[in-house]
Design a protein around this motif. Structure first.
Motif, mmCIF file in Angstrom:
data_model
loop_
_atom_site.group_PDB
_atom_site.id
_atom_site.type_symbol
_atom_site.label_atom_id
_atom_site.label_comp_id
_atom_site.label_asym_id
_atom_site.label_seq_id
_atom_site.Cartn_x
_atom_site.Cartn_y
_atom_site.Cartn_z
ATOM 1 N N ILE A 43 0.838 -1.204 0.000
ATOM 2 C CA ILE A 43 0.000 0.000 0.000
ATOM 3 C C ILE A 43 0.873 1.255 0.000
ATOM 4 N N VAL A 44 1.934 1.234 0.828
ATOM 5 C CA VAL A 44 2.841 2.396 0.879
ATOM 6 C C VAL A 44 3.517 2.593 -0.472
ATOM 7 N N ALA A 45 3.908 1.509 -1.133
ATOM 8 C CA ALA A 45 4.552 1.611 -2.438
ATOM 9 C C ALA A 45 3.627 2.280 -3.454
ATOM 10 N N ILE A 46 2.359 1.890 -3.418
ATOM 11 C CA ILE A 46 1.382 2.506 -4.329
ATOM 12 C C ILE A 46 1.227 3.988 -4.013
ATOM 13 N N GLU A 53 30.889 1.248 3.213
ATOM 14 C CA GLU A 53 29.688 1.813 2.593
ATOM 15 C C GLU A 53 28.675 0.724 2.264
ATOM 16 N N ILE A 54 27.406 1.016 2.532
ATOM 17 C CA ILE A 54 26.314 0.111 2.190
ATOM 18 C C ILE A 54 25.205 0.925 1.544
ATOM 19 N N LEU A 55 24.301 0.259 0.867
ATOM 20 C CA LEU A 55 23.111 0.895 0.318
ATOM 21 C C LEU A 55 21.940 0.599 1.233
ATOM 22 N N VAL A 56 21.288 1.648 1.719
ATOM 23 C CA VAL A 56 20.150 1.503 2.617
ATOM 24 C C VAL A 56 18.878 1.850 1.860
ATOM 25 N N TYR A 57 17.852 1.000 2.024
ATOM 26 C CA TYR A 57 16.594 1.186 1.304
ATOM 27 C C TYR A 57 15.575 1.929 2.171
ATOM 28 N N LYS A 58 14.846 2.844 1.515
ATOM 29 C CA LYS A 58 13.737 3.529 2.167
ATOM 30 C C LYS A 58 12.664 3.794 1.115
ATOM 31 N N PHE A 59 11.427 3.883 1.564
ATOM 32 C CA PHE A 59 10.399 4.386 0.659
ATOM 33 C C PHE A 59 10.672 5.866 0.433
ATOM 34 N N ARG A 60 10.646 6.278 -0.810
ATOM 35 C CA ARG A 60 10.958 7.664 -1.126
ATOM 36 C C ARG A 60 9.889 8.574 -0.537
ATOM 37 N N SER A 61 10.335 9.591 0.211
ATOM 38 C CA SER A 61 9.405 10.520 0.844
ATOM 39 C C SER A 61 9.617 11.951 0.363
ATOM 40 N N MET A 62 10.631 12.172 -0.477
ATOM 41 C CA MET A 62 10.939 13.515 -0.972
ATOM 42 C C MET A 62 10.855 13.565 -2.496
ATOM 43 N N ARG A 63 10.829 14.778 -2.981
ATOM 44 C CA ARG A 63 10.846 14.968 -4.429
ATOM 45 C C ARG A 63 12.271 14.896 -4.973
ATOM 46 N N VAL A 64 13.259 14.998 -4.076
ATOM 47 C CA VAL A 64 14.668 14.911 -4.470
ATOM 48 C C VAL A 64 15.274 13.657 -3.863
ATOM 49 N N ILE A 109 4.396 9.020 5.908
ATOM 50 C CA ILE A 109 5.169 7.790 6.141
ATOM 51 C C ILE A 109 6.417 8.064 6.976
ATOM 52 N N ARG A 110 6.929 9.295 6.949
ATOM 53 C CA ARG A 110 8.047 9.629 7.817
ATOM 54 C C ARG A 110 7.568 9.760 9.263
ATOM 55 N N LYS A 111 6.404 10.349 9.441
ATOM 56 C CA LYS A 111 5.837 10.517 10.774
ATOM 57 C C LYS A 111 5.579 9.173 11.431
ATOM 58 N N THR A 112 5.107 8.210 10.667
ATOM 59 C CA THR A 112 4.764 6.886 11.190
ATOM 60 C C THR A 112 5.893 5.878 11.039
ATOM 61 N N SER A 113 7.043 6.328 10.491
ATOM 62 C CA SER A 113 8.220 5.461 10.265
ATOM 63 C C SER A 113 7.965 4.363 9.245
ATOM 64 N N LEU A 114 6.892 4.482 8.465
ATOM 65 C CA LEU A 114 6.628 3.485 7.431
ATOM 66 C C LEU A 114 7.672 3.537 6.316
#
Length: 485
Positions: free
Chosen positions: A316-319, A342-353, A377-382
């Protein structure tokens, strides 16, 4: 569970580090505990594991169940998770109770995770397991109380008293003396200090109990029938140290060396031997040996369990991310992981940049770069949910210091002392700093310093119980925290 017993080498004893129990004095991450006595140390190493096994066997007999192969494996697993046991005989009753129940909760949590992952609960009668889980910490606590009472009664005998002398009347000597006084009921009698005639260093609180100078050592030992001598002389005075040890070799006393590590960030400091040569670690990851296995196993099992119910939420968050603004669903950012790699960390994108270069601007309250859905989603840590994939990959842990962008690490490592120590463990989805209010923007250096201080405290005091507490507090903060943005 690690013991706090001293490890002897080269005629000296250096204290082992770990959680400081009642009466322990901490100095820069090294923990001073009273010198071990062989019998209580040996009993403590097997007491709680054996009582857990004994309670399981008693539960089987109570419900007339056979001792089969599955039960034998459960006994072995519980013993491995609890051995060696911690010496709680010296702890105050309330502290011992909290420690026993917390340690057992951690062990049960791991076994439940194994049981769910392996689908093995059907091998046991549920009444047996429930009785075992509820009765074991009570039996263990009773064993600790009985052991402590035995130690106190034994300490009342004149032959069991250990008269102790502290060499050095500075701040470290005060801490050693305080620890000895708190162990008085267990047979440790602090007699006084000796100070170095070549230096004027002497704490005001110690003046009244200074018995003389180092040069008076032989006479003081004989006069007061000293059995234990604690050396708190700085390592820089090696010739003086050598002279004191040689003098004490002729006195038939036990010698303990308490290293002065003032100003050092000691992480998981402990003593070990290497080809018979004593080696003291000043900075080491807490996840060495069995601790590393327990940490990794709990990460994998918890991630697998949690990914099942949160999979629909992630969909749902992805959509929502896809519909909220143009750009990829997942934002991959370079961050520093274990040992600074260095590692790559995944997050759902929350910004336009998607800043991922040499300069990364921290998010601020009301940041125009954040999309409306991104703010939610940032507020809820989703937005952090994809990091469970990072955990399964082995790049991250569920609990640990939060990973910062590489650009931020380069900025802060030069202005915050010991900043890079937080990279001695894998970064986490949540951490000790976050559940203590250090979330959100670090607009002033003091906020980042506080976050780093909590991260280092986590490294010093890690336990599986601590991880479970952090996870529980994170769930609460996810719902009620107003500082996330």
């Amino acid at each position: 569970m690690l013991t706090k017993n001293n490890i002897y080498a080269a005629g000296l004893s250096l204290p082992q580090a770990g959680h400081s129990g009642s009466g322990a004095a901490t100095k820069g991450g090294l923990v001073f505990s009273a010198p071990p006595q062989s019998i209580p140390v040996a009993i403590a190493a097997i007491l709680e594991p054996m009582l857990a096994v004994g309670t399981l066997i008693a539960s089987l007999f109570w419900f007339d169940e056979p001792f089969d192969r599955a039960t034998a494996l459960l006994c072995i697993l519980s013993t491995l998770l609890m051995f060696p046991g911690t010496n709680r005989f010296y702890e105050r009753r309330l502290n011992a109770a909290v420690d026993v129940f917390a340690a057992w909760l951690a062990v049960v949590s791991i076994m439940v995770l194994f049981g769910v992952a392996l689908r093995s609960f059907h091998f046991f009668k549920h009444e047996v397991l429930l009785t075992w889980v509820l009765a074991t910490p009570i039996v263990q606590y009773a064993g600790v109380l009985a052991g402590g009472a035995f130690m106190r009664r034994h300490a009342e005998q004149p032959s069991a008293r250990r008269r102790a002398l502290v060499l050095g009347a500075g701040s470290l000597g005060l801490k050693v003396a305080q620890a000895l006084r708190q162990r008085h009921e267990f047979g440790h009698d602090f007699i006084g200090y000796l100070k170095d005639s070549t230096t004027s260093a002497c704490a005001d609180e110690a003046q009244a109990q200074v018995l003389g100078y180092f040069d008076n050592l032989p006479d003081i030992v004989r006069k007061h029938h000293i059995k234990d001598v604690y050396i708190t002389v700085a390592l820089s005075t090696q010739p003086r140290m050598t002279q004191l040890v040689r003098t004490l070799h002729d006195m038939a006393v036990s010698i303990y060396f308490v290293p002065d590590v003032e100003g050092m960030n000691v992480i998981q400091g402990r003593m070990r031997t290497m080809d018979g040569m004593p080696v003291m670690s000043l900075l080491e990851s807490p996840f060495i040996g069995i601790n590393g296995f327990v940490k990794r196993a709990s990460d994998i099992i918890l991630s697998c369990i949690l990914l099942v119910p949160i999979a629909p939420i992630m969909a749902i968050v992805a959509i929502g991310v896809k519909l909220s603004s143009a750009g990829p669903i997942i934002f991959k950012q370079r961050r520093n992981g274990l040992d600074g790699d260095e590692i790559l960390v995944y997050k759902f994108r929350s910004m336009r940049v998607m800043e991922n270069g040499a300069k990364v601007t921290q998010a601020t309250r009301g940041d125009p770069r954040i999309t409306p859905f991104g703010a939610f989603i940032r507020k809820t840590s989703l937005d952090e949910l994809p990091q469970f994939i990072n955990v399964l990959q082995g790049r991250m842990s569920i609990v640990g210091p939060r990973p910062h962008a590489v650009a931020h690490n380069e900025q802060y490592r030069s202005i915050i002392d010991a900043y890079q120590l937080r990279h001695k463990v894998k970064p986490g989805i949540t951490g000790w700093a976050q559940v203590n209010g250090c979330r959100g923007e670090t607009d002033v250096i003091e906020k980042m310093e506080a976050r780093v201080a909590y991260d280092i405290e986590y490294l010093r005091n890690w336990s599986l119980t601590m991880d479970l507490r952090i996870i529980a507090r994170t769930v609460k903060l996810t719902v009620f925290d107003r500082n996330a943005y």
